[in-house]
Design a protein around this motif. Structure first.
Motif, short mmCIF file in Angstrom:
data_model
loop_
_atom_site.label_atom_id
_atom_site.label_comp_id
_atom_site.label_asym_id
_atom_site.label_seq_id
_atom_site.Cartn_x
_atom_site.Cartn_y
_atom_site.Cartn_z
N ALA A 12 0.75 -1.05 0.01
CA ALA A 12 -0.12 -0.08 -0.03
C ALA A 12 0.78 1.18 -0.11
N PHE A 13 1.75 1.35 0.78
CA PHE A 13 2.69 2.51 0.95
C PHE A 13 3.50 2.70 -0.71
N GLY A 14 3.87 1.98 -1.12
CA GLY A 14 4.90 1.99 -2.28
C GLY A 14 3.75 2.46 -3.48
N HIS A 15 2.70 1.60 -3.54
CA HIS A 15 1.60 2.27 -4.53
C HIS A 15 1.33 3.65 -4.26
N ALA A 16 1.00 4.02 -3.19
CA ALA A 16 0.46 5.52 -2.75
C ALA A 16 1.44 6.29 -3.25
N LEU A 17 2.96 6.24 -2.84
CA LEU A 17 3.87 7.37 -3.11
C LEU A 17 3.98 7.06 -4.55
N GLU A 18 4.11 6.03 -5.18
CA GLU A 18 4.28 6.20 -6.65
C GLU A 18 3.31 6.99 -7.18
N LYS A 19 1.89 6.82 -6.97
CA LYS A 19 0.85 7.69 -7.45
C LYS A 19 0.96 9.08 -7.13
N ASP A 20 1.22 9.21 -5.85
CA ASP A 20 1.37 10.71 -5.80
C ASP A 20 2.11 11.43 -6.06
N THR A 21 3.49 10.67 -6.28
CA THR A 21 4.79 11.31 -7.20
C THR A 21 4.34 11.59 -8.28
N GLY A 22 3.76 10.48 -8.96
CA GLY A 22 3.54 10.70 -10.55
C GLY A 22 2.67 11.70 -10.67
N ASP A 23 1.64 11.85 -10.07
CA ASP A 23 0.71 12.84 -10.22
C ASP A 23 1.41 14.23 -10.22
N VAL A 24 2.33 14.39 -9.30
CA VAL A 24 2.95 15.73 -9.18
C VAL A 24 3.87 15.86 -10.43
N VAL A 25 4.73 14.83 -10.64
CA VAL A 25 5.51 15.05 -12.05
C VAL A 25 5.09 15.51 -13.34
N LYS A 26 3.48 14.73 -13.24
CA LYS A 26 2.78 15.11 -14.67
C LYS A 26 2.27 16.51 -14.49
N LYS A 27 1.81 17.09 -13.34
CA LYS A 27 1.26 18.21 -13.04
C LYS A 27 2.40 19.40 -13.39
N ASN A 28 3.58 18.79 -13.20
CA ASN A 28 4.66 19.91 -13.28
C ASN A 28 5.47 19.68 -14.71
N GLY A 29 4.74 19.01 -15.37
CA GLY A 29 5.26 19.06 -16.89
C GLY A 29 6.22 18.02 -17.19
N GLY A 30 6.40 16.99 -16.26
CA GLY A 30 7.35 15.99 -16.50
C GLY A 30 6.45 14.54 -17.02
N THR A 31 6.98 13.52 -17.29
CA THR A 31 6.42 12.32 -17.73
C THR A 31 7.03 11.26 -16.80
#
Length: 404
Positions: A174-193
């Motif tokens: 659960a922790f790893g999945h949540a951290l991956e999702k939350d970080t991925g959302d931030v990356v994409k929101k700030n113009g990354g992939t």
């Protein structure tokens, strides 16, 4: 099952009678549950138990006529083990509040048990932001950090400084999945992939196949959505594979001062990570760290251990004010109604979703030549104000939050 219910009485046994009539069993009983000997032992472990006892001592429980006991147990990072301990504690042993509980899968199970039994759960060690989101309830407070805060601290900073393409090495729970999702959302929101991800078992020793996939991705940033011993081992083995020498960078999405110590500055230098607390920021933190180190073999405290101290202080304030501890939801409501303040976290508040609000800090690991004393490992690069550090109240889908 490793299960230590050794009770440590932190106040002298007072005369029985009306003085304790309001407290269930005549005693305020605190249960510290964490990993006492595995990959998260340095993150909280025995040091977390010490921090809870220290909070009771510093609060002056005995002088205030409060009988307080601290017990501890090892959940072995297993939800079934943690759940069994929680039920035993709440139903049989008279534990009023469970604190700490690193490993989000265990915490997600225990928060539901706390609700079912109408007891209190104060999480310092777990990270999943779901705990104050879709899994929130009126018996839980999330104290120290969460995956949303880590993603928006470290992830945002790295993207803004040029780390645009990411590949994740993720702990498969659960922790790893949540951290991956939350970080991925931030990356994409700030113009990354996000180019992809690979998931590894909890507490694995061999990261070779996972690191080869990360290397083959050619992503600029390999985001480590893991923690404790897994983070340490993945960074060490990444060095053996020449990942950084090959032009990729590592991002430790959840790191602790104990991880830096285990890696050494030569290996860890330059890593950025987000923390809720650092021992060398002020005199109060340094004094706490000195006492902690003296009692814990020279180790210095992590943000989780400091968070345990802070949460126990505030819990004791609430139950003393109420002169009762039996109704867990009422205790949590009282905790939310009182501003938080202690010598380690300073002033803060607790939101209706159970999120403790305080500043977070973006830090960078020093080069070996920059360290001037033992455990002098990081430089604070940025203070992230509480209002920016944590997910906006309305975005978590918490049932406790009133809809506008």
């Amino acid at each position: 099952m490793r299960f230590n219910t050794l009770a440590v009485t932190t106040a002298a046994l007072l005369a029985a009678g009306s003085a304790h009539a309001q407290y269930s069993g005549g005693t305020i009983k605190i249960g510290v549950m964490n990993d006492q000997s595995g990959l998260y032992a340095d993150v909280s472990g025995p040091g977390g138990t010490w921090a809870a006892k220290k909070a009771v001592e510093d609060y002056g429980a005995a002088a205030k006529g409060l009988k307080v006991e601290v017990v501890f147990a090892d959940h072995q990072n297993k939800p079934d083990v943690g759940s069994n301990i929680a039920r035993q504690w709440y139903d049989v042993d008279g534990v009023d509040v469970i604190v700490d509980v690193p490993t989000s899968s265990v915490a997600l199970a225990i928060t539901q048990i706390a609700k079912e039994k109408n007891k209190v759960f104060l999480g310092s060690g777990p990270a999943s932001s779901d705990l104050t989101g879709k899994a929130c309830n009126a018996n839980f407070i999330h104290w120290t950090y969460d995956t949303w805060a880590l993603a928006n601290g470290t992830g945002k900073a790295i993207v803004q400084t040029g780390g645009k393409s990411w590949y994740f090495l993720t702990a498969d729970y659960a922790f790893g999945h949540a951290l991956e999702k939350d970080t991925g959302d931030v990356v994409k929101k700030n113009g990354g992939t996000v180019t992809g991800a690979v998931r590894h078992p909890l507490s694995t020793n061999d990261f070779s196949s996972f690191l080869l996939q990360a290397q083959a991705s050619k992503a600029q940033i390999v985001g480590l959505a893991n923690a404790g011993g897994d983070t340490i081992n993945s960074i060490k083995q990444a060095a053996e594979f020449g990942i950084v020498e090959g032009g990729q960078k590592l991002a430790g999405m959840l790191m602790f001062i104990t991880d830096v110590h285990a890696l050494g500055l030569k290996t860890a230098q330059g890593l950025n990570f987000t923390t809720a607390w650092y021992w060398d920021m002020n005199d109060n933190n340094r004094a706490f760290a000195k006492e902690f180190a003296a009692a814990n073999g020279g180790k210095h405290p992590t943000m989780v251990q400091a968070g345990i101290y802070s949460s126990v202080i505030h819990y004791l304030k609430a139950v003393e004010a109420m002169k009762a501890d039996a109704d867990g939801a009422a205790v949590v409501a009282k905790m939310k109604s009182i501003p938080t303040e202690d010598k380690l976290f300073g002033k803060g508040t607790i939101r209706e979703d159970g999120r403790h609000m305080h500043d977070m800090y973006l830090v960078e690991v020093k080069k070996p030549g920059e360290s001037k004393k033992p455990w002098d490992y990081v430089t604070v690069k940025k203070t992230i104000p509480a209002a920016e550090a944590f997910r906006p109240l309305g975005d978590g889908d918490c049932s406790l939050v009133k809809k506008s």
